[in-house]
Design a protein around this motif. Sequence first.
Motif, mmCIF file in Angstrom:
data_model
loop_
_atom_site.group_PDB
_atom_site.id
_atom_site.type_symbol
_atom_site.label_atom_id
_atom_site.label_comp_id
_atom_site.label_asym_id
_atom_site.label_seq_id
_atom_site.Cartn_x
_atom_site.Cartn_y
_atom_site.Cartn_z
ATOM 1 N N THR A 1 0.853 -1.187 0.000
ATOM 2 C CA THR A 1 0.000 0.000 0.000
ATOM 3 C C THR A 1 0.884 1.231 0.000
ATOM 4 O O THR A 1 1.845 1.330 0.771
ATOM 5 N N ARG A 2 0.561 2.212 -0.868
ATOM 6 C CA ARG A 2 1.362 3.423 -0.976
ATOM 7 C C ARG A 2 0.487 4.664 -0.929
ATOM 8 O O ARG A 2 -0.644 4.662 -1.434
ATOM 9 N N LEU A 3 1.038 5.714 -0.321
ATOM 10 C CA LEU A 3 0.396 7.020 -0.276
ATOM 11 C C LEU A 3 1.343 8.017 -0.920
ATOM 12 O O LEU A 3 2.457 8.229 -0.427
ATOM 13 N N PHE A 4 0.924 8.616 -2.027
ATOM 14 C CA PHE A 4 1.757 9.554 -2.791
ATOM 15 C C PHE A 4 3.118 8.945 -3.125
ATOM 16 O O PHE A 4 4.159 9.595 -3.051
ATOM 17 N N GLY A 5 3.104 7.653 -3.461
ATOM 18 C CA GLY A 5 4.317 6.958 -3.877
ATOM 19 C C GLY A 5 5.142 6.394 -2.744
ATOM 20 O O GLY A 5 6.068 5.609 -2.985
ATOM 21 N N ARG A 6 4.840 6.737 -1.506
ATOM 22 C CA ARG A 6 5.598 6.228 -0.359
ATOM 23 C C ARG A 6 4.892 5.000 0.235
ATOM 24 O O ARG A 6 3.666 4.956 0.289
ATOM 25 N N PRO A 7 5.663 4.007 0.724
ATOM 26 C CA PRO A 7 5.034 2.867 1.417
ATOM 27 C C PRO A 7 4.249 3.354 2.629
ATOM 28 O O PRO A 7 4.676 4.262 3.344
ATOM 29 N N LEU A 8 3.109 2.727 2.853
ATOM 30 C CA LEU A 8 2.229 3.120 3.949
ATOM 31 C C LEU A 8 2.128 1.975 4.946
ATOM 32 O O LEU A 8 1.654 0.882 4.615
ATOM 33 N N ALA A 9 2.590 2.225 6.172
ATOM 34 C CA ALA A 9 2.489 1.227 7.237
ATOM 35 C C ALA A 9 1.085 1.292 7.831
ATOM 36 O O ALA A 9 0.615 2.357 8.235
ATOM 37 N N LEU A 10 0.402 0.132 7.886
ATOM 38 C CA LEU A 10 -1.006 0.081 8.257
ATOM 39 C C LEU A 10 -1.238 -0.602 9.598
ATOM 40 O O LEU A 10 -0.413 -1.398 10.068
ATOM 41 N N ARG A 11 -2.400 -0.305 10.186
ATOM 42 C CA ARG A 11 -2.830 -1.013 11.391
ATOM 43 C C ARG A 11 -3.123 -2.473 11.056
ATOM 44 O O ARG A 11 -2.799 -3.394 11.804
ATOM 45 N N GLU A 12 -3.790 -2.666 9.913
ATOM 46 C CA GLU A 12 -4.077 -4.018 9.445
ATOM 47 C C GLU A 12 -4.161 -3.995 7.929
ATOM 48 O O GLU A 12 -4.499 -2.983 7.326
ATOM 49 N N ARG A 13 -3.837 -5.099 7.324
ATOM 50 C CA ARG A 13 -3.784 -5.187 5.868
ATOM 51 C C ARG A 13 -5.170 -4.998 5.258
ATOM 52 O O ARG A 13 -6.180 -5.465 5.801
ATOM 53 N N TRP A 14 -5.229 -4.277 4.139
ATOM 54 C CA TRP A 14 -6.495 -4.031 3.458
ATOM 55 C C TRP A 14 -7.018 -5.325 2.865
ATOM 56 O O TRP A 14 -6.341 -6.020 2.128
ATOM 57 N N SER A 15 -8.287 -5.660 3.194
ATOM 58 C CA SER A 15 -8.892 -6.884 2.680
ATOM 59 C C SER A 15 -10.242 -6.608 2.036
ATOM 60 O O SER A 15 -11.004 -7.530 1.757
ATOM 61 N N GLY A 16 -10.561 -5.313 1.826
ATOM 62 C CA GLY A 16 -11.849 -4.950 1.254
ATOM 63 C C GLY A 16 -11.843 -5.014 -0.257
ATOM 64 O O GLY A 16 -10.911 -5.537 -0.887
ATOM 65 N N HIS A 17 -12.920 -4.465 -0.830
ATOM 66 C CA HIS A 17 -13.069 -4.474 -2.282
ATOM 67 C C HIS A 17 -12.841 -3.065 -2.827
ATOM 68 O O HIS A 17 -13.093 -2.072 -2.163
#
Length: 352
Positions: free
Chosen positions: A250-266
Amino acid sequence: MQGEVAIREISKSYGTYQALDHVSLDIAPGEFVTLLGPSGSGKTTLLNVLAGFIRPDSGSIRVDGQEFLTLPPHRRNLGMVFQNYALFPHMSVARNVAYPLTLRRVPKAEIARRVATALETVKMGHLADRPIQALSGGQRQRVALARAIVFEPAILLMDEPLSALDKNLREHMQIELKRLHDKLGTTTVYVTHDQREALTMSDRIAVLNHGQIVQCDTPSRLYDHPVNRFVAEFIGESSFLPVEVSGGATRLFGRPLALRERWSGHGTPLLLVRPEKLAWREPEGGGNRVDATATEVIYQGDSYFLNLELPGKSQIALRYNPHAAGGLVPEPGQTISFWLAPANTILIEDAA
């Protein structure tokens, strides 16, 4: 304990307009549940179905195991506080409160005892003989509440009872109503469009939109774990930023984004930004840094309102507490940085 409510598949339409669309909800005895949503979401219609003022097209409502839809309103043992209070202007405070007991042919001595108890509960005992016209808005609200509880109903229904009060009195009455609920333990269903009011008073909040319950949860769960953008926008202040999800990264403005939990949605998610979750210094253990240019800085007493422009011309608005940033107050055109800890980095569905 009385007041268990089971709402099942309630639907109501007016021509082509679907006011309620297969709504189901369980309410535990003694629980304070708020129906929250914008105008036209179905919250007041659902309350009126509970009260018996509107007959649904289909569905079931059982209270303590008894089907309610077959009962007329006066046999449902419900207390009701209306938006306009619906007090009798030609009666005194005490006579207004006594009215439900008079209809039920309660003995006069018992009426006097219950009225005195109800008025003391809402701190209006000293005004029992006062005419309604001589009362303030807050006092009328208390009389309406006393009248609703005087016959000890199994369920208390409240339809935006604080909407006519000014801001300070409204906030004071929110706390008073919460204390009263804690004292009486009456199952309460409360309707409002004010998210702060709902957060302050409720055990659970059911967020409605287009005649459906979008999410029903505790205030903290709704705020920290909204199921989609609609709930996030309706509960608290929020801004949203587009992110890229590819190959598990997952990236925000090209930078890696550290998340609370991995995105599993649609679909493509959005990053939810809550102003109070922002850190103005890099947190211990690191975080997600975001650089932005302040385009507008507005002083609002305890905070500043900022409009920020981010890479790709994305924009967000937030409230900024200079005390949390070492006294720094940005100027328009200045670049500032903030951090989101991974625990506060929440992705949601972009859904209405």
